[in-house]
Design a protein around this motif. Structure first.
Motif, PDB file in Angstrom:
ATOM      1  N   CYS A 199       9.793  11.092  -8.530  1.00 45.09           N
ATOM      2  CA  CYS A 199      11.190  10.915  -8.101  1.00 45.09           C
ATOM      3  C   CYS A 199      11.555   9.436  -7.988  1.00 45.09           C
ATOM      4  CB  CYS A 199      11.448  11.634  -6.776  1.00 45.09           C
ATOM      5  SG  CYS A 199      10.579  10.915  -5.382  1.00 45.09           S
ATOM      6  N   ARG A 200      10.571   8.561  -8.189  1.00 44.48           N
ATOM      7  CA  ARG A 200      10.815   7.120  -8.031  1.00 44.48           C
ATOM      8  C   ARG A 200      10.912   6.402  -9.371  1.00 44.48           C
ATOM      9  NH1 ARG A 200       6.557   5.952  -3.028  1.00 44.48           N
ATOM     10  NH2 ARG A 200       7.722   7.127  -1.469  1.00 44.48           N
ATOM     11  N   ALA A 201      11.000   7.161 -10.465  1.00 46.75           N
ATOM     12  CA  ALA A 201      11.085   6.549 -11.794  1.00 46.75           C
ATOM     13  C   ALA A 201      12.296   5.621 -11.844  1.00 46.75           C
ATOM     14  CB  ALA A 201      11.199   7.640 -12.845  1.00 46.75           C
TER      15      ALA A 201
ATOM     16  N   LEU B 185      -0.579   7.079  11.663  1.00 46.10           N
ATOM     17  CA  LEU B 185      -0.055   8.387  11.250  1.00 46.10           C
ATOM     18  C   LEU B 185       0.072   8.459   9.737  1.00 46.10           C
ATOM     19  CD1 LEU B 185       2.707   9.209  13.914  1.00 46.10           C
ATOM     20  CD2 LEU B 185       0.266   9.755  13.929  1.00 46.10           C
ATOM     21  N   PHE B 186       0.051   7.280   9.094  1.00 42.02           N
ATOM     22  CA  PHE B 186       0.133   7.251   7.633  1.00 42.02           C
ATOM     23  C   PHE B 186      -1.181   6.666   7.104  1.00 42.02           C
ATOM     24  CE2 PHE B 186       4.301   7.908   9.259  1.00 42.02           C
ATOM     25  CZ  PHE B 186       4.845   8.827   8.378  1.00 42.02           C
ATOM     26  N   LEU B 187      -1.127   5.706   6.188  1.00 41.24           N
ATOM     27  CA  LEU B 187      -2.367   5.191   5.589  1.00 41.24           C
ATOM     28  C   LEU B 187      -3.154   4.340   6.591  1.00 41.24           C
ATOM     29  CD1 LEU B 187      -0.835   3.996   2.194  1.00 41.24           C
ATOM     30  CD2 LEU B 187      -2.269   6.025   2.564  1.00 41.24           C
TER      31      LEU B 187
ATOM     32  N   ALA C 187      -0.623  11.447   7.353  1.00 37.39           N
ATOM     33  CA  ALA C 187       0.124  11.816   6.156  1.00 37.39           C
ATOM     34  C   ALA C 187      -0.663  11.269   4.960  1.00 37.39           C
ATOM     35  CB  ALA C 187       1.519  11.198   6.202  1.00 37.39           C
ATOM     36  N   PHE C 188      -0.568  11.894   3.853  1.00 40.65           N
ATOM     37  CA  PHE C 188      -1.265  11.519   2.607  1.00 40.65           C
ATOM     38  C   PHE C 188      -2.781  11.777   2.698  1.00 40.65           C
ATOM     39  CE2 PHE C 188       1.866   7.767   3.126  1.00 40.65           C
ATOM     40  CZ  PHE C 188       2.947   8.547   2.783  1.00 40.65           C
ATOM     41  N   GLY C 189      -3.218  12.543   3.719  1.00 40.62           N
ATOM     42  CA  GLY C 189      -4.611  12.980   3.745  1.00 40.62           C
ATOM     43  C   GLY C 189      -5.499  12.188   4.689  1.00 40.62           C
TER      44      GLY C 189
ATOM     45  N   ALA D 140       0.846  -1.196   0.000  1.00 37.47           N
ATOM     46  CA  ALA D 140       0.000   0.000   0.000  1.00 37.47           C
ATOM     47  C   ALA D 140       0.883   1.247   0.000  1.00 37.47           C
ATOM     48  CB  ALA D 140      -0.910  -0.006   1.229  1.00 37.47           C
ATOM     49  N   ASP D 141       2.033   1.166   0.695  1.00 34.52           N
ATOM     50  CA  ASP D 141       3.024   2.256   0.689  1.00 34.52           C
ATOM     51  C   ASP D 141       4.353   1.691   0.160  1.00 34.52           C
ATOM     52  OD1 ASP D 141       4.307   4.665   1.033  1.00 34.52           O
ATOM     53  OD2 ASP D 141       4.355   4.586   3.227  1.00 34.52           O
ATOM     54  N   PHE D 142       4.233   0.802  -0.804  1.00 33.13           N
ATOM     55  CA  PHE D 142       5.395   0.247  -1.519  1.00 33.13           C
ATOM     56  C   PHE D 142       6.489  -0.265  -0.591  1.00 33.13           C
ATOM     57  CE2 PHE D 142       3.226   3.016  -4.544  1.00 33.13           C
ATOM     58  CZ  PHE D 142       2.840   2.015  -5.422  1.00 33.13           C
ATOM     59  N   GLY D 143       6.062  -0.971   0.442  1.00 30.91           N
ATOM     60  CA  GLY D 143       7.027  -1.641   1.307  1.00 30.91           C
ATOM     61  C   GLY D 143       7.144  -1.017   2.688  1.00 30.91           C
ATOM     62  N   TYR D 144       6.680   0.223   2.848  1.00 29.07           N
ATOM     63  CA  TYR D 144       6.690   0.837   4.181  1.00 29.07           C
ATOM     64  C   TYR D 144       5.452   0.388   4.976  1.00 29.07           C
ATOM     65  CZ  TYR D 144      10.840   3.573   3.209  1.00 29.07           C
ATOM     66  OH  TYR D 144      12.136   3.944   2.928  1.00 29.07           O
ATOM     67  N   ASP D 145       4.788  -0.631   4.480  1.00 23.45           N
ATOM     68  CA  ASP D 145       3.691  -1.290   5.194  1.00 23.45           C
ATOM     69  C   ASP D 145       4.097  -2.768   5.255  1.00 23.45           C
ATOM     70  OD1 ASP D 145       3.456  -1.101   2.315  1.00 23.45           O
ATOM     71  OD2 ASP D 145       1.434  -1.959   2.429  1.00 23.45           O
TER      72      ASP D 145
ATOM     73  N   ASN E 223      15.723  12.216  -2.203  1.00 26.60           N
ATOM     74  CA  ASN E 223      15.380  10.875  -1.730  1.00 26.60           C
ATOM     75  C   ASN E 223      14.058  10.463  -2.374  1.00 26.60           C
ATOM     76  OD1 ASN E 223      13.335  12.110  -0.247  1.00 26.60           O
ATOM     77  ND2 ASN E 223      14.468  12.065   1.678  1.00 26.60           N
ATOM     78  N   HIS E 224      13.516   9.335  -1.889  1.00 22.75           N
ATOM     79  CA  HIS E 224      12.333   8.774  -2.541  1.00 22.75           C
ATOM     80  C   HIS E 224      11.042   9.461  -2.114  1.00 22.75           C
ATOM     81  CE1 HIS E 224      12.477   7.184   1.433  1.00 22.75           C
ATOM     82  NE2 HIS E 224      11.309   6.590   1.290  1.00 22.75           N
ATOM     83  N   ASP E 225      11.143  10.488  -1.273  1.00 21.95           N
ATOM     84  CA  ASP E 225       9.940  11.163  -0.781  1.00 21.95           C
ATOM     85  C   ASP E 225       9.792  12.585  -1.314  1.00 21.95           C
ATOM     86  OD1 ASP E 225       9.040   9.056   0.820  1.00 21.95           O
ATOM     87  OD2 ASP E 225      10.243   9.693   2.534  1.00 21.95           O
ATOM     88  N   ASN E 226      10.781  13.054  -2.056  1.00 18.56           N
ATOM     89  CA  ASN E 226      10.771  14.463  -2.470  1.00 18.56           C
ATOM     90  C   ASN E 226      11.199  14.589  -3.928  1.00 18.56           C
ATOM     91  OD1 ASN E 226      10.460  16.151   0.168  1.00 18.56           O
ATOM     92  ND2 ASN E 226      11.867  14.487   0.666  1.00 18.56           N
TER      93      ASN E 226
ATOM     94  N   PHE F  44      20.939   0.172  10.233  1.00 13.34           N
ATOM     95  CA  PHE F  44      19.536   0.378   9.893  1.00 13.34           C
ATOM     96  C   PHE F  44      19.254   1.853   9.636  1.00 13.34           C
ATOM     97  CE2 PHE F  44      19.979  -3.197  12.714  1.00 13.34           C
ATOM     98  CZ  PHE F  44      19.238  -4.199  12.084  1.00 13.34           C
ATOM     99  N   ARG F  45      18.422   2.089   8.659  1.00  6.49           N
ATOM    100  CA  ARG F  45      17.811   3.414   8.507  1.00  6.49           C
ATOM    101  C   ARG F  45      16.449   3.274   9.188  1.00  6.49           C
ATOM    102  NH1 ARG F  45      12.722   5.174   6.326  1.00  6.49           N
ATOM    103  NH2 ARG F  45      12.954   7.290   5.550  1.00  6.49           N
ATOM    104  N   VAL F  46      16.184   4.107  10.179  1.00  6.05           N
ATOM    105  CA  VAL F  46      14.991   3.935  11.008  1.00  6.05           C
ATOM    106  C   VAL F  46      13.922   4.927  10.557  1.00  6.05           C
ATOM    107  CG1 VAL F  46      14.134   3.788  13.362  1.00  6.05           C
ATOM    108  CG2 VAL F  46      16.548   3.321  12.895  1.00  6.05           C
ATOM    109  N   ASP F  47      12.769   4.385  10.185  1.00  8.71           N
ATOM    110  CA  ASP F  47      11.668   5.169   9.633  1.00  8.71           C
ATOM    111  C   ASP F  47      10.934   5.945  10.737  1.00  8.71           C
ATOM    112  OD1 ASP F  47      10.140   5.552   7.118  1.00  8.71           O
ATOM    113  OD2 ASP F  47       8.499   4.548   8.166  1.00  8.71           O
ATOM    114  N   VAL F  48      10.543   7.175  10.457  1.00  7.78           N
ATOM    115  CA  VAL F  48       9.638   7.973  11.308  1.00  7.78           C
ATOM    116  C   VAL F  48      10.004   7.944  12.791  1.00  7.78           C
ATOM    117  CG1 VAL F  48       7.215   8.614  11.618  1.00  7.78           C
ATOM    118  CG2 VAL F  48       7.803   7.099   9.775  1.00  7.78           C
TER     119      VAL F  48
HETATM  120  C1  NOJ Z   1       8.994   7.702   5.610  1.00  4.68           C
HETATM  121  C2  NOJ Z   1       9.350   7.014   4.336  1.00  4.68           C
HETATM  122  O1  NOJ Z   1      10.515   7.601   3.806  1.00  4.68           O
HETATM  123  C3  NOJ Z   1       8.160   7.148   3.433  1.00  4.68           C
HETATM  124  O2  NOJ Z   1       8.454   6.717   2.120  1.00  4.68           O
HETATM  125  C4  NOJ Z   1       7.006   6.387   4.014  1.00  4.68           C
HETATM  126  O3  NOJ Z   1       5.850   6.595   3.238  1.00  4.68           O
HETATM  127  C5  NOJ Z   1       6.722   6.852   5.456  1.00  4.68           C
HETATM  128  N1  NOJ Z   1       7.894   7.015   6.238  1.00  4.68           N
HETATM  129  C6  NOJ Z   1       5.833   5.866   6.162  1.00  4.68           C
HETATM  130  O4  NOJ Z   1       6.537   4.704   6.450  1.00  4.68           O
END
Ligand code: NOJ
Length: 524
Positions: free
Chosen positions: A388-390, A176-178, A157-159, A78-83, A328-331, A210-214
């Protein structure tokens, strides 16, 4: 030039000048890989772990020290792997655990470290933990997530709202996200232990960190106060609960207890260098923290001068190492953000790779990629981040009958010329500029881990010196589109120029528009 071969300009008196010593990650250059878009080995249109392994030679040639691989775990996407629905397995789309082990071993053989993404704030709603949690109010895992009878005004996030009503048990859950990314309850010790186990799993496999998300969202204010009225910011951007710090100290202790300099770099999405620095603790929380304020800074000398001053002043008291990210992949990619000029993207590469601290490159920036144009019927990301993810073009005909004929997103602009093979053949290309910068950085302790001294510059020029013992380099970045003169004390030669001109020759005392140079003292 003074007797030591340096510049005479007095230092501006920072409490700290950025000099570092110590473990690998303090002077590494990281390269971020979004696996869906890096390289597709099996022709299904989506990149995979084998695709990364197949291109390690390119990364070694480029000269990066470490890769950060975005999530490749089992996920409904749903969030391309962040789920994540299983933290300890590879999604079949990306390969298998054996593929990961091979990738890691072959990266290590080439001297490339590997860090993986860890997503502790939320799971997928298909994670077995959440399926249990939502099954009944008295399920033993009910408290692993955040369930409430009444909710506050937090936005996701994302509405939309950050709370979703679950009919089956008649309560709201927090995300906090989807809605498909329910937040874990980090106040429950069982959750903490289970998530710590997932770190052990990957440490045992041999990852370097590790890169730690959020990170800033991990703990929530237990009183769940309303966000300020009228605010439309997603709550993920506001959360900064002090209780996160003990949780980070535990994570740091866990990672440091493992042999071999493993590390944590946290995504602290708070747009203030001071707030981000707090997540480094006193050297006992995150090893590194992303600071996105430079990513949002305009391409202007004054803004960057102020940012460099702020970064050194804020990190000084905790003796910490800065991070620098432009894309990065978010901007939107920085070439696109800065107006599309390749010359400017080249100048930005010089800046990124010569500031004190740890640069993070985003795959494709070494090709000078711009964002893709994504037609409405190709949009897939709920957060609008597709451009930005092409996918990365590896050869001049990426869409022509090859394994990657139908990529999951359209190619970025000009794939027939802006691809790895074509640019690798052209020594004047931006790809070779990145390589020369990385070679210079590895050969030069002052660029890798030296201190920084701002030099007087004219309005559009940012100039600074880097120094390590008696070794000196000067960096001059002209943010304007027209040329600018700059007087530097002493005689300098051009080591690297963003436009490739005059390298090896004397610095002429002027820099063309949208250009940057790395200078070294002329040998006497
Ligand atoms: C930050 C990630 O960089 C982003 O791509 C993702 O959508 C959110 N955290 C939620 O995991």
């Amino acid at each position: 030039m003074n007797a030591q071969g340096g510049v005479n300009t007095p230092a501006r008196g920072y409490p700290y000048d950025g000099t570092v010593a110590g473990p690998w990650w303090k002077s590494a250059v990281f390269y971020q890989i979004y696996p869906r878009s890096f390289a597709d080995s099996d022709g299904d249109g989506v990149g995979d772990l084998e695709g990364i392994r197949g291109h390690l030679d390119h990364l070694q040639w480029l000269g990066i020290d470490a890769i950060w691989v975005c999530p490749f775990y089992r996920s409904p996407m749903a969030d391309f792997g962040y789920d994540v629905s299983d933290y300890c397995d590879v999604d079949p789309l990306f390969g298998t655990l054996d593929d990961f082990d091979r990738l890691l071993a072959e990266a290590h053989e080439r001297g490339i470290r590997v860090i993986v993404d860890w997503v502790p704030n939320h799971t997928s709603d298909r994670h077995p933990w959440f399926m249990e949690s939502r099954s009944s109010r008295d399920n033993p895992k009910r408290d692993w997530y955040i369930w409430r009878d009444e909710v506050n005004n937090w936005k996701a996030a994302f509405g939309g709202d950050a709370w979703t009503w679950d009919d089956a048990t008649g309560q709201w859950y927090l995300h906090l996200f989807l809605p498909g990314q329910p937040d874990l309850n980090w106040r429950n010790p069982e959750v903490v232990a289970a998530m710590h186990d997932t770190l052990w799993f990957w440490l045992d496999r041999g990852v370097d960190g590790f890169r730690v998300d959020v990170v800033q969202g991990l703990l929530k204010d237990p009183s769940f106060p309303d966000d300020p009225p009228g605010g439309v910011l997603p709550h993920s951007e506001l959360n900064d609960c002090p209780d996160v710090h003990p949780a980070l100290r535990d994570l740091r202790a866990l990672v440091d207890s493992y042999p071999g300099d493993r590390m944590l770099v946290g995504e602290v999405y708070l747009l203030s260098t001071r707030q981000v620095a707090a997540y480094l603790g006193r050297g006992d929380e995150l090893h590194l923290a992303f600071d996105f304020t430079p990513l949002y800074a305009p391409w202007e000398a004054d803004a960057w001068r102020a940012q460099v001053e702020t970064t050194l002043a804020e990190l000084g008291p905790v003796d910490a190492v800065a991070t620098w990210t432009l894309s990065n992949h978010d901007n939107p990619r920085h070439r696109t953000r800065y107006g599309g000029s390749e010359a400017r993207a080249r100048a930005a590469a010089v800046l990124l790779l010569t500031l004190p601290g740890v640069p993070f490159l985003y795959a494709g920036e070494e090709l000078g990629l711009e964002d893709a144009v994504v037609a409405a019927d190709r949009v897939v990301d709920p957060g609008g981040r597709d451009p930005c993810r092409a996918p990365l073009p590896w050869d001049p005909s990426p869409g022509d009958g090859g394994a990657t004929e139908n990529p999951w997103l359209p190619w970025p602009p000009e794939p027939e010329v802006r691809n790895v093979a074509t640019l690798a053949d052209d020594r004047a290309s931006i790809l070779h500029l990145y390589r020369r910068l990385l070679v210079a950085r590895h050969a030069t302790l002052s660029l890798q881990r030296g201190g920084l001294e701002l030099l007087p510059g004219t309005g559009s020029v940012l100039a600074f010196a880097r120094h390590h013992w008696d070794e000196r380099r000067a960096v001059v970045v002209n943010f304007a589109t027209t040329g600018a003169a700059l007087e530097l004390e002493g005689d300098w030669d051009v080591e690297v120029a963003s436009d490739g001109r005059g390298e090896g020759g004397p610095f002429p005392g002027a820099v063309a528009g949208d250009t940057a140079v790395v200078l070294r003292p002329r040998p006497r």
